[in-house]
Design a protein around this motif. Sequence first.
Motif, PDB file in Angstrom:
ATOM      1  N   SER A   1       1.197 -16.759 -23.210  1.00  0.00           N
ATOM      2  CA  SER A   1       2.514 -16.332 -22.728  1.00  0.00           C
ATOM      3  C   SER A   1       2.861 -14.951 -23.263  1.00  0.00           C
ATOM      4  O   SER A   1       3.481 -14.136 -22.571  1.00  0.00           O
ATOM      5  CB  SER A   1       3.591 -17.329 -23.139  1.00  0.00           C
TER       6      SER A   1
ATOM      7  N   THR B   1       4.470 -23.537 -24.182  1.00  0.00           N
ATOM      8  CA  THR B   1       4.676 -23.585 -22.737  1.00  0.00           C
ATOM      9  C   THR B   1       4.502 -25.022 -22.258  1.00  0.00           C
ATOM     10  O   THR B   1       3.615 -25.731 -22.731  1.00  0.00           O
ATOM     11  CB  THR B   1       3.647 -22.670 -22.035  1.00  0.00           C
TER      12      THR B   1
ATOM     13  N   ASP C   1       8.099 -17.865 -21.044  1.00  0.00           N
ATOM     14  CA  ASP C   1       8.630 -19.204 -21.351  1.00  0.00           C
ATOM     15  C   ASP C   1      10.144 -19.168 -21.157  1.00  0.00           C
ATOM     16  O   ASP C   1      10.891 -18.784 -22.062  1.00  0.00           O
ATOM     17  CB  ASP C   1       8.285 -19.598 -22.800  1.00  0.00           C
TER      18      ASP C   1
ATOM     19  N   ASP D   1       0.690 -18.804 -15.930  1.00  0.00           N
ATOM     20  CA  ASP D   1       0.591 -18.963 -17.385  1.00  0.00           C
ATOM     21  C   ASP D   1       0.573 -20.458 -17.714  1.00  0.00           C
ATOM     22  O   ASP D   1       1.600 -21.119 -17.720  1.00  0.00           O
ATOM     23  CB  ASP D   1       1.802 -18.262 -18.035  1.00  0.00           C
TER      24      ASP D   1
HETATM   25 MG    MG Z   1       2.449 -20.289 -23.496  1.00  0.00          MG
END
Ligand code: MG
Length: 477
Positions: free
Chosen positions: A61, A112, A101, A131
């Motif tokens: 992320s 995540t 996120d 992602d």
């Molecule tokens: Mg992540």
Amino acid sequence: MDGVDEGWKGEVAPNPHPVQVEQKGKEIAVPEEHDSMDVMEEDNKRHLNVVFIGHVDAGKSTIGGQILFLSNQVDDRTIQKYEKEAKDKSRESWYMAYIMDTNEEERVKGITVEVGRAHFETETTRFTILDAPGHKSYVPNMISGASQADIGVLVISARKGEFETGYEKGGQTREHVQLAKTLGVSKLLVVVNKMDDPTVNWSKERYDEIESKMIPFLKSSGYNVKKDVQFLPISGLLGVNMKTKLDRNICPWWNGSCLFEALDAIEGPPRDPKGPFRMPIIDKFKDMGTVVMGKVESGSICESESLIVMPNKASVKVLAIFIDDNRVKRAGPGENLRVRLSGIEEEDILSGFVLSSIAKPIVAVTEFIAQLVFLESLDNAIFTAGYKAVLHIHSVVEECEIVELLQQIDPKTRKPMKKKVLFVKNGAIVVCRIQVNNLICIEKFSDFAQLGRFTLRTEGKTVAVGKVTDLPSIGRA
Ligand code: MG
Ligand code: GTP
């Protein structure tokens, strides 16, 4: 390769439509009807879906967020806001990850959960970033992200101890690689991340150690390391070796590409814009008609065309097609679309249904023959006829049963073994007959790889990966 021969220009192309990370857990609105003036003409850029995979906390992320920052989609004020929010949650270094996120739960826990989606473009390519979550509880979400992807970025943390945990048996570095390969992610960029960490400090020895351990494993997972895999060192948090090449003062030994160059040069899978139309439906909602979402796996779609939704054989008409927020007249394979349809109610569609050409519709079956590989990571497991699991194939999730083991394949020679097979252990390759209760739309792997490769999962674990080798003739229209 279409249109990438000019190479990376070192600049992100000006983006006519400011791009944002899509908010998770919210219904995505389809823009109002546009005048025909607003219908985008097709650009000449190719489109690639890139999934970021790898063990929890590897930095997926953070890298996704940094890509958006480096391509001028996130301003300094927003970054400052995230820095403060991260600090308030005692997660100082997580501010870059907050760009991807977007859920409160994800920000508080620093992991995540849902696949984040964002867009960026270079001179030659429009990228959709997917992602994926690295935590083992969310492998099904990772599977859904990887099944939409054309290429993968495998993120590995070089930090002392972190590479080791991800690489261990049961670590998600291993599981994600095996799943990605089965799900059709044919090319991998392996980014060795956190090179700035004090335990690494751009050490060539650490980088070489990781590369030399990963290569045999990638080979055993089916990747041709010379052709399909490329390694590079980066720092996602500091944005080093991402948009611009590594500064020799930071790292004197690296002469290779930076991440943006490598992404720009990577070859996507071959696609057939003239093949029979296939778009597995991943989601649907009501918005001035019925809107379905999915990725085109084969063929092309045009406004006002007639198509069929399978397996319920509903005839539909295409009212409008959207790529991201832009309305287009037609779209080809590899594109993620939202398609507004008439002739069907939203309630009559389930995810896993396939929007399909009328002339050559996809088949619907309750049984198929497959070649399965039971994963080695399961200790002392034994499989016999009668084994039940959950089948994940493109966007289909369905309970299934292995009703018959037909043949065992020798893993070394890849040839069928003569002996009759009553049970197999983990690590075995076997041809078997699989049944499901409801009609599902799938294809033979040899005809449409993306619609013919699958995973079997049970109790939160992936047990086997496989491909469809034969379909009963009754399923054919
Ligand atoms: Mg992540
Ligand atoms: P999951 O989504 O939960 O699988 O994790 P992830 O792979 O998305 O990792 P995330 O981006 O959330 O980062 C995890 C932690 O690693 C955060 O504290 C980041 O700041 C840190 N991190 C990520 N990239 C780097 C890097 O390049 N250098 C350093 N030093 N830390 C990094």
